[in-house]
Design a protein around this motif. Structure first.
Motif, PDB file in Angstrom:
ATOM      1  N   ALA A 162       0.850  -1.192   0.000  1.00 17.09           N
ATOM      2  CA  ALA A 162       0.000   0.000   0.000  1.00 17.09           C
ATOM      3  C   ALA A 162       0.882   1.236   0.000  1.00 17.09           C
ATOM      4  N   ALA A 163       0.590   2.156  -0.880  1.00 23.50           N
ATOM      5  CA  ALA A 163       1.408   3.366  -0.999  1.00 23.50           C
ATOM      6  C   ALA A 163       1.369   4.213   0.267  1.00 23.50           C
ATOM      7  N   GLY A 164       0.295   4.152   0.996  1.00 22.98           N
ATOM      8  CA  GLY A 164       0.171   4.982   2.202  1.00 22.98           C
ATOM      9  C   GLY A 164       0.458   4.243   3.482  1.00 22.98           C
ATOM     10  N   ALA A 165       1.151   3.109   3.401  1.00 23.37           N
ATOM     11  CA  ALA A 165       1.387   2.295   4.591  1.00 23.37           C
ATOM     12  C   ALA A 165       2.253   3.006   5.618  1.00 23.37           C
ATOM     13  N   VAL A 166       3.325   3.640   5.149  1.00 19.77           N
ATOM     14  CA  VAL A 166       4.265   4.273   6.087  1.00 19.77           C
ATOM     15  C   VAL A 166       3.634   5.446   6.827  1.00 19.77           C
ATOM     16  N   PRO A 167       2.964   6.387   6.138  1.00 21.13           N
ATOM     17  CA  PRO A 167       2.315   7.475   6.883  1.00 21.13           C
ATOM     18  C   PRO A 167       1.300   6.964   7.905  1.00 21.13           C
ATOM     19  N   GLN A 168       0.568   5.923   7.549  1.00 20.45           N
ATOM     20  CA  GLN A 168      -0.402   5.364   8.488  1.00 20.45           C
ATOM     21  C   GLN A 168       0.286   4.774   9.712  1.00 20.45           C
ATOM     22  N   ALA A 169       1.385   4.058   9.493  1.00 22.39           N
ATOM     23  CA  ALA A 169       2.111   3.458  10.609  1.00 22.39           C
ATOM     24  C   ALA A 169       2.732   4.530  11.501  1.00 22.39           C
ATOM     25  N   VAL A 170       3.281   5.575  10.883  1.00 25.23           N
ATOM     26  CA  VAL A 170       3.874   6.667  11.664  1.00 25.23           C
ATOM     27  C   VAL A 170       2.804   7.378  12.476  1.00 25.23           C
ATOM     28  N   LEU A 171       1.660   7.659  11.839  1.00 32.63           N
ATOM     29  CA  LEU A 171       0.569   8.332  12.545  1.00 32.63           C
ATOM     30  C   LEU A 171       0.068   7.474  13.700  1.00 32.63           C
ATOM     31  N   GLY A 172      -0.053   6.169  13.466  1.00 30.62           N
ATOM     32  CA  GLY A 172      -0.492   5.280  14.534  1.00 30.62           C
ATOM     33  C   GLY A 172       0.489   5.263  15.692  1.00 30.62           C
ATOM     34  N   THR A 173       1.787   5.224  15.383  1.00 29.69           N
ATOM     35  CA  THR A 173       2.812   5.215  16.426  1.00 29.69           C
ATOM     36  C   THR A 173       2.778   6.506  17.246  1.00 29.69           C
ATOM     37  N   MET A 174       2.669   7.640  16.563  1.00 32.70           N
ATOM     38  CA  MET A 174       2.602   8.927  17.255  1.00 32.70           C
ATOM     39  C   MET A 174       1.356   9.023  18.126  1.00 32.70           C
ATOM     40  N   SER A 175       0.240   8.477  17.628  1.00 33.46           N
ATOM     41  CA  SER A 175      -1.014   8.522  18.392  1.00 33.46           C
ATOM     42  C   SER A 175      -0.894   7.699  19.668  1.00 33.46           C
ATOM     43  N   VAL A 176      -0.291   6.509  19.565  1.00 33.23           N
ATOM     44  CA  VAL A 176      -0.109   5.667  20.752  1.00 33.23           C
ATOM     45  C   VAL A 176       0.802   6.367  21.756  1.00 33.23           C
ATOM     46  N   PHE A 177       1.892   6.954  21.254  1.00 29.49           N
ATOM     47  CA  PHE A 177       2.825   7.663  22.140  1.00 29.49           C
ATOM     48  C   PHE A 177       2.111   8.791  22.875  1.00 29.49           C
ATOM     49  N   ALA A 178       1.363   9.618  22.131  1.00 30.50           N
ATOM     50  CA  ALA A 178       0.670  10.746  22.744  1.00 30.50           C
ATOM     51  C   ALA A 178      -0.401  10.272  23.718  1.00 30.50           C
ATOM     52  N   GLY A 179      -1.138   9.226  23.331  1.00 27.71           N
ATOM     53  CA  GLY A 179      -2.192   8.725  24.198  1.00 27.71           C
ATOM     54  C   GLY A 179      -1.659   8.178  25.510  1.00 27.71           C
ATOM     55  N   VAL A 180      -0.570   7.397  25.446  1.00 28.04           N
ATOM     56  CA  VAL A 180       0.006   6.839  26.663  1.00 28.04           C
ATOM     57  C   VAL A 180       0.610   7.931  27.532  1.00 28.04           C
ATOM     58  N   ILE A 182      -0.353  11.082  27.744  1.00 27.09           N
ATOM     59  CA  ILE A 182      -1.444  11.799  28.397  1.00 27.09           C
ATOM     60  C   ILE A 182      -2.030  10.958  29.533  1.00 27.09           C
ATOM     61  N   ALA A 183      -2.260   9.671  29.250  1.00 27.09           N
ATOM     62  CA  ALA A 183      -2.829   8.790  30.272  1.00 27.09           C
ATOM     63  C   ALA A 183      -1.895   8.665  31.475  1.00 27.09           C
ATOM     64  N   TYR A 184      -0.581   8.640  31.214  1.00 24.15           N
ATOM     65  CA  TYR A 184       0.378   8.528  32.307  1.00 24.15           C
ATOM     66  C   TYR A 184       0.407   9.809  33.131  1.00 24.15           C
ATOM     67  N   LYS A 185       0.432  10.942  32.449  1.00 26.99           N
ATOM     68  CA  LYS A 185       0.475  12.221  33.169  1.00 26.99           C
ATOM     69  C   LYS A 185      -0.797  12.450  33.984  1.00 26.99           C
ATOM     70  N   MET A 186      -1.932  11.971  33.481  1.00 25.21           N
ATOM     71  CA  MET A 186      -3.199  12.117  34.196  1.00 25.21           C
ATOM     72  C   MET A 186      -3.373  11.039  35.269  1.00 25.21           C
ATOM     73  N   ARG A 187      -2.415  10.126  35.366  1.00 24.49           N
ATOM     74  CA  ARG A 187      -2.422   9.039  36.339  1.00 24.49           C
ATOM     75  C   ARG A 187      -3.562   8.056  36.087  1.00 24.49           C
ATOM     76  N   TRP A 188      -3.997   7.975  34.830  1.00 22.53           N
ATOM     77  CA  TRP A 188      -4.951   6.931  34.468  1.00 22.53           C
ATOM     78  C   TRP A 188      -4.235   5.585  34.394  1.00 22.53           C
ATOM     79  N   ILE A 189      -2.940   5.635  34.152  1.00 18.87           N
ATOM     80  CA  ILE A 189      -2.105   4.433  34.158  1.00 18.87           C
ATOM     81  C   ILE A 189      -1.192   4.520  35.369  1.00 18.87           C
ATOM     82  N   ARG A 190      -1.252   3.522  36.215  1.00 21.24           N
ATOM     83  CA  ARG A 190      -0.386   3.484  37.392  1.00 21.24           C
ATOM     84  C   ARG A 190       0.567   2.302  37.246  1.00 21.24           C
TER      85      ARG A 190
END
Length: 297
Positions: A162-180, A182-190
């Motif tokens: 798929a021509a758009g595989a890399v942008p999708q994978a990068v976006l997914g990785t960045m989203s997981v990083f940002a989500g975790v 935020i969750a860590y800073k908010m202490r939703w993850i202990r």
């Protein structure tokens, strides 16, 4: 991996949740670890101080003062070292993409380069993991070879899947990083001892299962046991991403406690190393998911 990443295995922490303990003995003459969460700080310079960061007041002869520890790791150090390490991965990946294009007539050569780079990166990672101190040159060399591997694999997926595989994978990785984050800073993850044990047990099982699947694929041909293709491939891809997210939480805990305890500035290279390894893992899992959803085995 013996912690969220191998580089952290000998650097556990014992903060308010009792997670690991820096593998350091209690300070001589200090209070019990149960009454002072910082009692086992290996970076304390005065073993008789209640505050592990306090220094004797030589002018007064009595009392203690707690100036900032010189040369201690800061968040800025971690951010800058991580940017350098990830930047190395990106640059070498881009160079591999353009200088080592996947040749349809000679795929074995392209995949051979990728596998060779991955093996070298793995060896360098293991060497750094067992070193007592971080070696920036070794960490950057790991990042460079990892980048070559990612560049070739990403080029192959983009060319044949798929021509758009890399942008999708990068976006997914960045989203997981940002989500975790935020969750860590908010202490939703202990991050507790139980959380650590669960993640490590799951990670060991996951890695062993994928290794068995790869062996069956190499010697038996096809997709091995089928854990990396079709419906099972999607399931295990999602599990891999969830494990990567858990590793990020462990990484954030390590960084937070390292800054709190005044770890030496050189430890920021280990933090960058660990974060890079985790992000590479998550990116590869996303890339595989994109390939599966695009109809690739």
């Amino acid at each position: 991996m013996r912690s969220s990443n191998p580089v952290f295995s000998r650097r556990g922490f014992s903060r308010d949740n009792g997670y690991a303990g820096f593998n350091a003995q209690q300070q001589a003459g200090g209070p019990a670890a149960g009454t002072n969460p910082y009692a086992t700080n290996p970076y304390a310079t005065n073993p008789y101080a209640t505050n592990p960061y306090a220094q004797p007041d030589v002018q007064q002869g009595t009392g203690l003062q707690a100036p900032a520890r010189p040369g201690a790791m800061t968040i800025d150090d971690v951010v800058s070292r991580t940017a350098i390490t990830l930047g190395t991965v990106f640059v070498t990946a881009a160079l591999a993409w353009f200088l080592l294009p996947v040749d349809p007539a000679n795929l074995n050569k392209s995949y051979g380069i990728a596998i060779g780079a991955a093996l070298v990166a793995f060896v360098l990672a293991m060497v750094q993991s067992f070193k007592r101190k971080p070696a920036p040159a070794l960490i950057l060399a790991y990042a460079a070879f990892e980048g070559v591997f990612l560049g070739v694999i990403s080029s192959a997926v983009t060319t044949y899947v798929a021509a758009g595989a890399v942008p999708q994978a990068v976006l997914g990785t960045m989203s997981v990083f940002a989500g975790v984050l935020i969750a860590y800073k908010m202490r939703w993850i202990r991050v507790t001892r139980r959380f650590y044990g669960f993640v490590m047990a799951a990670a060991i099982g996951f890695v062993l299962l994928m290794a068995v699947n790869m062996l069956f694929a190499v010697f038996g041909g096809g997709d091995g046991l089928g854990f990396r293709s079709g419906g099972l491939g999607i399931l295990f891809g999602v599990i891999g991403i969830i494990l990567g997210a858990c590793f990020l939480a462990l990484d954030f805990k390590q960084v937070e406690d390292g800054v709190t305890y005044g770890a030496p500035r050189e430890e920021s290279w280990l933090a960058a190393f660990g974060l890079t390894m985790t992000l590479v893992w998550i990116y590869l899992e996303f890339l595989r998911l994109v390939a599966i959803f695009s109809g690739d085995d």
